[in-house]
Design a protein around this motif. Structure first.
Motif, PDB file in Angstrom:
ATOM      1  N   VAL A   1       0.767  -1.210  -0.110  1.00 24.59           N
ATOM      2  CA  VAL A   1       0.085   0.041  -0.099  1.00 24.59           C
ATOM      3  C   VAL A   1       0.902   1.279   0.179  1.00 24.59           C
ATOM      4  CG1 VAL A   1      -1.840   1.321   1.153  1.00 24.59           C
ATOM      5  CG2 VAL A   1      -1.815  -1.297   1.102  1.00 24.59           C
ATOM      6  N   VAL A   2       0.761   2.163  -0.818  1.00 22.85           N
ATOM      7  CA  VAL A   2       1.355   3.377  -1.137  1.00 22.85           C
ATOM      8  C   VAL A   2       0.766   4.592  -0.229  1.00 22.85           C
ATOM      9  CG1 VAL A   2       2.434   5.007  -2.507  1.00 22.85           C
ATOM     10  CG2 VAL A   2       1.964   2.622  -3.283  1.00 22.85           C
ATOM     11  N   LEU A   3       1.343   5.170   0.743  1.00 21.37           N
ATOM     12  CA  LEU A   3       0.669   5.960   1.547  1.00 21.37           C
ATOM     13  C   LEU A   3       1.377   7.594   1.478  1.00 21.37           C
ATOM     14  CD1 LEU A   3       0.036   4.217   4.927  1.00 21.37           C
ATOM     15  CD2 LEU A   3      -1.579   4.863   3.131  1.00 21.37           C
ATOM     16  N   ALA A   4       0.676   8.474   1.421  1.00 21.39           N
ATOM     17  CA  ALA A   4       1.492   9.798   1.441  1.00 21.39           C
ATOM     18  C   ALA A   4       1.444  10.431   2.785  1.00 21.39           C
ATOM     19  CB  ALA A   4       0.730  10.813   0.524  1.00 21.39           C
ATOM     20  N   VAL A   5       2.371  10.753   3.072  1.00 19.55           N
ATOM     21  CA  VAL A   5       2.747  11.517   4.518  1.00 19.55           C
ATOM     22  C   VAL A   5       2.991  12.787   4.211  1.00 19.55           C
ATOM     23  CG1 VAL A   5       3.913  11.336   6.844  1.00 19.55           C
ATOM     24  CG2 VAL A   5       3.610   9.304   5.450  1.00 19.55           C
TER      25      VAL A   5
ATOM     26  N   ALA B   1      -4.080   7.744   1.676  1.00 21.10           N
ATOM     27  CA  ALA B   1      -3.724   7.014   0.205  1.00 21.10           C
ATOM     28  C   ALA B   1      -2.845   7.705  -0.785  1.00 21.10           C
ATOM     29  CB  ALA B   1      -4.734   6.136  -0.100  1.00 21.10           C
ATOM     30  N   ALA B   2      -2.022   7.225  -1.457  1.00 22.08           N
ATOM     31  CA  ALA B   2      -1.192   8.264  -2.334  1.00 22.08           C
ATOM     32  C   ALA B   2      -2.176   8.448  -3.559  1.00 22.08           C
ATOM     33  CB  ALA B   2       0.006   7.618  -2.816  1.00 22.08           C
ATOM     34  N   ASN B   3      -2.474   9.507  -3.836  1.00 22.71           N
ATOM     35  CA  ASN B   3      -3.213   9.883  -5.225  1.00 22.71           C
ATOM     36  C   ASN B   3      -2.553   9.659  -6.661  1.00 22.71           C
ATOM     37  OD1 ASN B   3      -1.705  12.382  -5.627  1.00 22.71           O
ATOM     38  ND2 ASN B   3      -2.885  13.263  -4.120  1.00 22.71           N
ATOM     39  N   ASP B   4      -3.179   9.900  -7.528  1.00 18.33           N
ATOM     40  CA  ASP B   4      -2.436   9.672  -8.890  1.00 18.33           C
ATOM     41  C   ASP B   4      -1.356  10.821  -9.016  1.00 18.33           C
ATOM     42  OD1 ASP B   4      -4.566   7.753  -9.593  1.00 18.33           O
ATOM     43  OD2 ASP B   4      -5.844   9.190 -10.548  1.00 18.33           O
ATOM     44  N   GLU B   5      -1.523  11.792  -8.359  1.00 13.84           N
ATOM     45  CA  GLU B   5      -0.568  12.841  -8.716  1.00 13.84           C
ATOM     46  C   GLU B   5       0.780  12.247  -8.111  1.00 13.84           C
ATOM     47  OE1 GLU B   5      -0.086  15.653 -10.449  1.00 13.84           O
ATOM     48  OE2 GLU B   5      -1.928  15.088 -11.413  1.00 13.84           O
ATOM     49  N   ASP B   6       0.449  11.682  -6.911  1.00 11.11           N
ATOM     50  CA  ASP B   6       1.740  11.337  -6.191  1.00 11.11           C
ATOM     51  C   ASP B   6       2.418  10.130  -6.928  1.00 11.11           C
ATOM     52  OD1 ASP B   6       1.347  12.919  -3.811  1.00 11.11           O
ATOM     53  OD2 ASP B   6      -0.073  11.624  -3.331  1.00 11.11           O
ATOM     54  N   LEU B   7       1.591   9.199  -7.555  1.00 12.45           N
ATOM     55  CA  LEU B   7       2.047   8.155  -8.024  1.00 12.45           C
ATOM     56  C   LEU B   7       2.888   8.417  -9.532  1.00 12.45           C
ATOM     57  CD1 LEU B   7      -0.941   5.540  -7.895  1.00 12.45           C
ATOM     58  CD2 LEU B   7       1.190   5.864  -6.250  1.00 12.45           C
ATOM     59  N   LYS B   8       2.285   9.494 -10.273  1.00  7.45           N
ATOM     60  CA  LYS B   8       2.938   9.906 -11.309  1.00  7.45           C
ATOM     61  C   LYS B   8       4.264  10.281 -10.978  1.00  7.45           C
ATOM     62  CE  LYS B   8      -1.300  11.737 -13.635  1.00  7.45           C
ATOM     63  NZ  LYS B   8      -1.892  13.062 -14.154  1.00  7.45           N
TER      64      LYS B   8
ATOM     65  N   GLN C   1       6.379   8.757  -9.333  1.00 12.07           N
ATOM     66  CA  GLN C   1       7.113   7.514  -8.952  1.00 12.07           C
ATOM     67  C   GLN C   1       6.791   6.308 -10.210  1.00 12.07           C
ATOM     68  OE1 GLN C   1       9.434   7.012  -6.981  1.00 12.07           O
ATOM     69  NE2 GLN C   1       9.238   8.756  -5.605  1.00 12.07           N
ATOM     70  N   PRO C   2       7.337   6.750 -11.373  1.00 17.09           N
ATOM     71  CA  PRO C   2       6.880   6.153 -12.566  1.00 17.09           C
ATOM     72  C   PRO C   2       7.093   4.452 -12.537  1.00 17.09           C
ATOM     73  CG  PRO C   2       8.888   7.368 -12.942  1.00 17.09           C
ATOM     74  CD  PRO C   2       8.564   7.662 -11.555  1.00 17.09           C
ATOM     75  N   LEU C   3       7.809   3.980 -11.625  1.00 16.96           N
ATOM     76  CA  LEU C   3       8.147   2.704 -11.323  1.00 16.96           C
ATOM     77  C   LEU C   3       7.068   1.896 -10.430  1.00 16.96           C
ATOM     78  CD1 LEU C   3      11.938   2.409 -10.815  1.00 16.96           C
ATOM     79  CD2 LEU C   3      10.881   2.167 -12.728  1.00 16.96           C
ATOM     80  N   ILE C   4       6.046   2.632  -9.933  1.00 18.94           N
ATOM     81  CA  ILE C   4       5.104   1.970  -9.243  1.00 18.94           C
ATOM     82  C   ILE C   4       3.968   1.604 -10.417  1.00 18.94           C
ATOM     83  CG2 ILE C   4       3.080   2.428  -7.627  1.00 18.94           C
ATOM     84  CD1 ILE C   4       4.908   4.279  -6.213  1.00 18.94           C
ATOM     85  N   VAL C   5       3.848   0.363 -10.529  1.00 15.26           N
ATOM     86  CA  VAL C   5       2.749  -0.259 -11.303  1.00 15.26           C
ATOM     87  C   VAL C   5       1.598  -0.295 -10.328  1.00 15.26           C
ATOM     88  CG1 VAL C   5       1.983  -1.896 -12.899  1.00 15.26           C
ATOM     89  CG2 VAL C   5       4.383  -1.248 -12.502  1.00 15.26           C
ATOM     90  N   LYS C   6       0.475   0.451 -10.724  1.00 13.99           N
ATOM     91  CA  LYS C   6      -0.915   0.276  -9.723  1.00 13.99           C
ATOM     92  C   LYS C   6      -1.378  -1.015  -9.867  1.00 13.99           C
ATOM     93  CE  LYS C   6      -4.622   3.040  -8.520  1.00 13.99           C
ATOM     94  NZ  LYS C   6      -5.588   4.303  -8.844  1.00 13.99           N
TER      95      LYS C   6
END
Length: 603
Positions: A294-298, A341-348, A350-355
């Motif tokens: 699980v990817v969280l944003a702090v 929870a990390a949002n789409d902007e957060d995940l962008k 980190q391009p290596l994260i494959v949702k």
């Protein structure tokens, strides 16, 4: 002096206030104890102040019994002490900040650790001055984003906060035990059930912490307990971790194509088709065999937003409150944080994260999937992820999962964190049986602060050897206005409030029911005699109010004993009603005072 309803600043309401969500809020407003001034801010009316002062008196008596001395700080405080402990920043948006006409920064105090510490530093310098316990009963201010439930979660509230100062840890243990005992006596005298539970220290810091929770379905705090006596806030529950497994000879991990399996449910279904297990091998795959990442944003108090990956068994949900309470060991937090929870902007970013297919590989320093570089993310795991356990988890490539990934052999982690939901039936960490969950209102919280604030503000004394030592501190809070609300919440019926005698605004509510002069004269005389006997008396002497309204108000206001002078007077009797049991009895007029006095003393 007898309190007369004909003169009392009181207007009861027949309808509930529109913003009231809980019984205590509805009834305290309807019965004329408080009035809303602004969201989360309330005016105390005469009846409310009477209850509040009785709660405070009990607290003061018990604090005096352990040798604590009362002081009183201002609520408006300068910025500098809070800068020294970094809490000017750490408190985030919860702090009311303001400036004076010269541009100097101030705050409305949410708590007073810094001021107590500086006061003792200013006046004491020797071990001979200690131990010392100081306390105050004072208004506090916190900018709640969503104030709710009347007095239970407001922006302005009254707290009893006390602080102990000792030369060493043994002294702190003794001060902590003394305060703990005082708290148990306070709540017992108030007639308020509380359960002491182990808690996390959070931003306050320190080595030990306990909350005193009042069990109620409307409580915002979830706690657990076992039949064997274990009790803890869910944030402080420790997981019973499985034993490590020897993975010598374990088969190599295998990557399999698992298209369209971004959820645990779809992954389990695919696993049972692609690699079915026999009963001897453990039976069908379940969510507990999968490793969910699980990817969280702090959001740190500095405003920085940092991603953290947490690995948990797939059948467990992440509990953000537990993460927030425990993540301070791994990040430079030191104050209130934002966690989601990390949002789409957060995940962008980190391009290596494959949702949907994330595995623990992104915690490695080496580039992944042919990328030239990768940002190392903090990777924490649930305590159930122990060396030798094998998992199905994401392969960090769309449509692929790894089967048989062995913890400690194929992947590692930066730390272990208590982070998942606590369930009914989970084992208590002390072996005292399965856990059951309940909800409660936090009525008090005690901390062994240690030397955090003393070090930041350089509170030191000379010890027996003439050497400077840093003082060790404890912090102890009771929600005073919250106690009033909790008492109202747990002491009411369909008709209104039913106060415990220790805090009721009066001992007896005398009601003159009828129009005859003899009725009012008798009510007046009984009220005077009851007051002369040492009781607090509320007299409904309103001349043009119907009996129904008077009885309705008496039951709404909630004084424990109601004495009604009415039509029975022609037979020489009055009606005395126990508000809690609802039982009523006709008593001869000349026996009524003794009857009530004995009832008050017996309870």
């Amino acid at each position: 002096m007898v309190t007369r309803l004909s003169q009392l600043f009181l207007r009861t309401l027949r309808e509930d206030p529109v913003d009231a969500e809980v019984a205590s809020h509805r009834l305290l407003v309807r019965a004329g104890y408080i009035r809303r001034a602004a969201p989360g801010i309330y005016t105390w009316l005469p009846l409310g102040l009477s209850v509040l002062r009785k709660v405070e008196a009990i607290i003061r008596e018990e604090m005096a019994n352990i040798g604590a001395q009362e002081v009183h700080f201002p609520a408006l405080l300068p910025r500098e002490p809070y800068e020294a402990t970094n809490r000017w920043t750490e408190y985030g948006e919860g702090l009311f900040r303001l400036q004076d006409r010269k541009g100097a920064d101030y705050l409305l105090a949410p708590t007073h650790e810094e001021m107590f510490t500086l006061l003792v530093k200013d006046l004491y310098s020797s071990y001979k001055d200690l131990p010392l316990s100081l306390y105050q009963i004072q208004n506090k201010y916190r900018d709640e984003a969503r104030p709710r439930a009347g007095l239970l979660r407001g922006r302005e509230f009254i707290m009893k906060d006390s602080y102990s100062f000792d030369v060493d840890d043994a002294g702190l243990d003794a001060s902590y035990a003394a305060h703990r005992g005082a708290y148990l006596r306070i709540f017992e005298r108030l007639g308020l059930e509380v359960i002491p539970v182990t808690a996390t220290a959070g931003a306050m810091g320190g080595s030990k912490s306990e909350e005193f929770l009042h069990p109620t379905d409307i409580g915002e705090d979830t706690f657990v307990r076992s039949a064997g006596g274990y009790a803890a806030n869910v944030e402080a529950v420790t997981t019973v971790a499985p034993a490590e497994i020897d993975f010598t000879g374990a088969p190599a991990a295998e990557v399999l194509d698992t298209p369209d399996t971004p959820t645990i449910e779809t992954l389990v279904a695919a696993a049972n088709q692609l690699a079915p297990r026999t009963e001897a091998d453990g039976g069908a795959w379940t969510g507990a065999d999968t490793l969910k990442n699980v990817v969280l944003a702090v959001t740190l108090p500095t405003g920085e937003r940092q991603l953290v990956v947490i690995g948990v068994p797939g059948d467990r949900a992440v509990d953000l409150k537990r993460v927030e309470a425990n993540i301070g060991s791994f990040l430079p937090i030191g104050g209130e944080i934002g966690l989601e929870a990390a949002n789409d902007e957060d995940l962008k970013k980190q391009p290596l994260i494959v949702k949907g297919y994330l595995g623990p590989g992104l915690t490695l320093d080496e580039p992944l999937l042919g990328a030239e570089s990768a940002t190392k993310l903090l990777y924490l795991v649930d305590p159930r992820i122990v060396r030798g356990t094998a998992w199905i988890t994401g392969a960090n490539e769309a449509g692929k999962h790894v089967f048989g990934l062995v913890a400690g052999r194929d992947f590692t982690w930066d730390g272990v964190i208590e982070c998942t939901e606590v369930r009914e039936g989970d084992p208590a960490p002390d072996g005292s049986g399965p856990l059951e969950t309940a909800r409660g209102i936090e009525m008090g919280h005690i901390f062994q602060l240690g030397r955090k604030y003393a070090e930041a503000l350089e509170l030191k004394v000379l010890d027996q050897n003439g050497k400077q030592v840093t003082v060790t501190m404890g912090s102890y809070g009771v929600g005073v206005t919250r106690a009033v609300a909790a008492l109202a919440e747990s002491n009411h019926d369909a008709k209104g409030l039913v106060w415990p005698r220790a805090v009721a605004p009066a001992d007896v509510h005398v009601v003159a029911v009828g129009k005859g002069e003899d009725i009012f004269a008798t009510a007046e005389q009984l009220a005077a005699d009851l007051e002369a006997a040492g009781l607090d008396v509320l007299l409904d002497d309103r001349p043009k109010v119907s009996p129904g309204v008077k009885f309705g108000d008496a039951e709404l206001v909630g004084v424990p004993t109601i004495l009604a002078v009415g039509r029975g007077l022609v037979d020489g009797v009055v009606e005395i009603k126990d508000r809690r049991s609802g039982e009523a009895e006709n008593v001869a007029v000349d026996k009524a005072v003794d009857y009530v006095v004995n009832a008050v003393r017996a309870s």
